[in-house]
Each structure stands twice: as structure tokens, then as C-alpha cells.
Design an enzyme around this catalytic site. Structure first.
Site, PDB file in Angstrom:
ATOM      1  N   ALA A 242       0.789  -1.232   0.000  1.00 23.00           N
ATOM      2  CA  ALA A 242       0.000   0.000   0.000  1.00 23.00           C
ATOM      3  C   ALA A 242       0.829   1.295   0.000  1.00 23.00           C
ATOM      4  O   ALA A 242       0.628   2.159  -0.864  1.00 23.00           O
ATOM      5  CB  ALA A 242      -0.979  -0.034   1.176  1.00 23.00           C
TER       6      ALA A 242
ATOM      7  N   ASP B 201      -3.907  -2.267   3.838  1.00 21.98           N
ATOM      8  CA  ASP B 201      -4.131  -1.594   2.554  1.00 21.98           C
ATOM      9  C   ASP B 201      -5.146  -0.485   2.669  1.00 21.98           C
ATOM     10  O   ASP B 201      -5.205   0.418   1.836  1.00 21.98           O
ATOM     11  CB  ASP B 201      -4.583  -2.611   1.499  1.00 21.98           C
ATOM     12  CG  ASP B 201      -3.403  -3.463   1.108  1.00 21.98           C
ATOM     13  OD1 ASP B 201      -3.118  -4.445   1.810  1.00 21.98           O
ATOM     14  OD2 ASP B 201      -2.729  -3.099   0.124  1.00 21.98           O
TER      15      ASP B 201
END
Ligand code: MRU
Length: 347
Positions: free
Chosen positions: A51, A238
Site C-alpha cells: 500500500a 491496505d
């Protein structure tokens, strides 16, 4: 060579350079990217992944789009760069950082008065995102290291390390910072089917740093949590909404097992991973192609008639999380995301 930076802007070549993560641990290769279609492919193929690294990738993607756009008027130039930004945003829907990086660079460009100034601003802002990400990872590491006993074994899933960020890592940043402080940390890395980010990337990074790492198959995790002395599970994220933590598929199961066995379950993530708007139900969980599950090397081992599910991520309800470690400190749920995001930036 240690992993210093996962991706960067090459000012001489006017292109993005990055460690191609699909080739590790067998080959260490620096990829270069000079067009948006290729950058979208690199993101979809997970050549660049994780991420926070996707936040940086979004920023550099917009910078690249600005260098390539040859429209003559400023408004047409910005329209073209925005379209390219939207194209990149659609490559991976779950990690919020990708869109965050794209929006931040677009916002920075929009206040400029000329195309050359907007191009320079885009590159500078993307580089600033990368620099801040490293800073955040070190702050996360410092806060998180205090949570780990002096002598401990921790389990992690997927790769939330230097490769998933600009450098240092979030979950692995906590481990690195603890080791730096003199703590003895052993790591159990879940292999993370189907793309094996745990076995290929986490084990590679930690092994290179001389940190004790043992790989297990994902299906061993509950047994290991039950039968070995595991002091904590620590993962990245994420996207964090008010009600859930989205992370690599398999994380939810580890959180349930950890809770059942009374083991703390920590999430380490920068504030760019928090979603102040959406709840769990609003978030798209990426579904990936069948062949990632059916094929290993050249060999197919699922019959063609069998269906396959390939979810990239799962959502862990926030009440299974002991604490989230951010660059601003350690927060135990429930977390007021708007208040967290309105704190001053770390400098
Ligand atoms: O599909 P990937 O490899 O991009 O998934 C990555 C993860 O799920 C990581 O755990 C997450 O991005 C946190 S990285 C600091």
C-alpha cells in the site's frame, strides 16, 4: 545490498525506476518505466506493490504523465494528466494509498500557473511523498518497537516491509526498529498464497538484514499460534476504515486465531492508509485472475472445469485488532479517524 529505496524518479532519464518484485528472490532487477500503460501494467502485475509503495507509485505515475503530456494549453494539459491519473487509480481498487498519492500530486500541480512549473511541482511532490513515507515508517517502527518484548517471536503475513513502502517498512519496520534497539526478534512469515509475498519478499528482506525468519505455509498459522510461543501477530494494511482493516487475504483468519489464543494482533500503517469516508461495505476487494491460483511455474494443478476464487484481500473487523501503530503513536480501537488525520504532519 540492502533494500534502500523501492522506487524512485530518475531525473536524468525522466522515468521511474523500481525494484521488480515479481522476480525476487531469484533475481534482483531494477525496472524502468517511461509510459503510463507500462506503469499501469507494472502495478497490476505487482512489480511494484504494497500500500505505501502504491501511494508513491501513484505520485510518480502522475509525475510521469505530466512529463509525457504534450498539450499546449494548461487546462488541456491538466485534463490529460488527470485522465492518466484515473487510469492508474483503477489498476488496483483496495489500497487507498494509490489514489491518495495520485490526488496529492494532482492537487499540487493544479495551483501552478504554467506547464513547466506544474511538471516540476509534480516531480517534487512525488519525491516528497516518498521521503515522508520513509519518515513515517521509521516513526511507526519506533512506536511499535515498544510493544514487543525484549525476546520475542512474532508472526507476520504478506510483505509489509521495505519493498511495500519507500523503505524500512511498516510491520517489518517495527521488527527492524526493535532489533535496532537490541531486542531479539524471531519472525514467522506466512508464505501468502497465491503470489507468495511472505515467502519470496518478507523472507528475502529479513534474511538479508540478518533477522531470524522462518517461513510457514498459510494453513499452518493457526497450529503455530496454538502450539508455539508467539508473542504477537503484526501485519500491515491496505486500507483502514472505521470498522475494518483491509489487508492481504488470510489476515482475517490470523486475527481470529490470535484472538482465540490471547495473542495481541497489531496493525502497522501510516495515516495515508486510513479511509475517513467509507465503511467496510463500501470498499471493493480486488479479485485477481484464475491462473494465479491454478498455476505454479509451468504446471497447472486445478482441473479446467473447477471454479476458482482469487480474492486479493480480506477485511478484519476492527474489534479483533489490539492496536494500530501509526507515525503519530499507538491507537487502540475504536479509532477516531478524522481526529487522527487532522493531527499535524510528522516532520
Ligand atoms: O497485493 P499486495 O502485495 O500489494 O498486498 C500487500 C499487502 O497486503 C500488504 O500487507 C499491505 O499493502 C501493507 S504494506 C506495508
Amino acid at each position: 545490498m540492502k533494500v534502500e529505496t523501492t522506487l524512485w524518479w530518475d531525473a536524468r532519464g525522466n522515468c521511474i525506476r523500481y525494484i521488480d518484485q515479481t522476480l525476487l528472490p531469484n533475481e534482483y532487477k531494477i525496472g524502468e518505466c517511461r509510459d503510463i500503460e507500462r506503469w499501469a501494467t507494472a502495478i497490476r502485475r505487482l512489480e511494484v506493490r504494497g500500500a505505501p509503495a502504491l501511494g508513491v507509485a501513484g505520485g510518480y505515475g502522475v509525475a510521469l504523465a505530466s512529463v509525457l503530456a504534450d498539450e499546449e494549453s494548461f487546462s488541456r494539459f491538466m485534463d490529460k494528466v488527470r485522465r492518466d491519473g484515473e487510469y492508474l487509480r483503477a489498476t488496483r481498487p483496495t489500497a487507498i494509498n494509490l489514489g491518495w498519492g495520485i490526488d496529492r500530486v494532482l492537487g499540487r500541480m493544479a495551483v501552478e500557473a504554467s506547464i513547466p512549473a506544474a511538471r516540476l511541482a509534480a516531480i517534487a511532490e512525488a519525491e516528497e511523498i516518498a521521503r515522508e513515507d520513509t519518515e513515517c515508517c521509521h516513526a511507526i517502527g519506533d512506536f511499535g518497537a515498544s510493544l514487543l518484548p525484549d525476546n520475542c517471536t512474532v508472526m507476520t503475513h504478506c510483505n509489509a516491509g521495505a519493498l511495500a513502502c519507500s523503505s524500512w517498512g511498516t510491520a517489518l519496520g517495527v521488527i527492524r526498529s526493535a532489533v535496532k534497539r537490541g531486542k531479539e526478534v524471531k519472525v514467522i512469515a506466512c508464505e501468502t498464497r497465491p503470489l507468495l509475498q511472505g515467502a519470496r519478499l518478507t523472507a528475502w528482506e529479513l534474511d538479508r538484514d540478518g533477522i531470524d525468519v522462518t517461513v510457514i505455509t498459510d494453513s499452518m498459522a493457526a497450529h503455530v499460534l496454538r502450539t508455539r510461543k508467539i508473542d504477537a501477530v503484526i501485519v500491515g494494511a491496505d486500507r483502514i476504515t472505521r470498522d475494518a482493516v483491509f489487508n492481504k487475504i488470510g489476515t482475517y483468519g490470523h486475527a481470529i486465531s490470535a484472538k482465540h489464543h490471547g495473542i495481541p494482533f497489531y496493525v502497522a500503517a501510516p495515516r495515508s492508509t486510513f479511509d475517513p469516508v467509507n465503511g467496510e461495505k463500501d470498499v471493493i476487494i480486488e479479485e485477481r485472475k484464475r491462473d494465479e491460483v491454478t498455476t505454479l511455474g509451468q504446471r497447472i494443478f486445478v482441473p479446467p472445469g473447477a471454479g476458482v476464487l482469487n480474492f486479493g484481500f480480506d477485511a478484519t473487523p476492527i474489534d479483533l485488532v489490539t492496536a494500530v501503530v501509526t507515525e503519530c503513536g499507538v491507537f487502540r480501537p475504536p479509532i477516531d479517524i478524522k481526529a487522527l488525520l487532522s493531527r499535524p504532519a510528522v516532520k
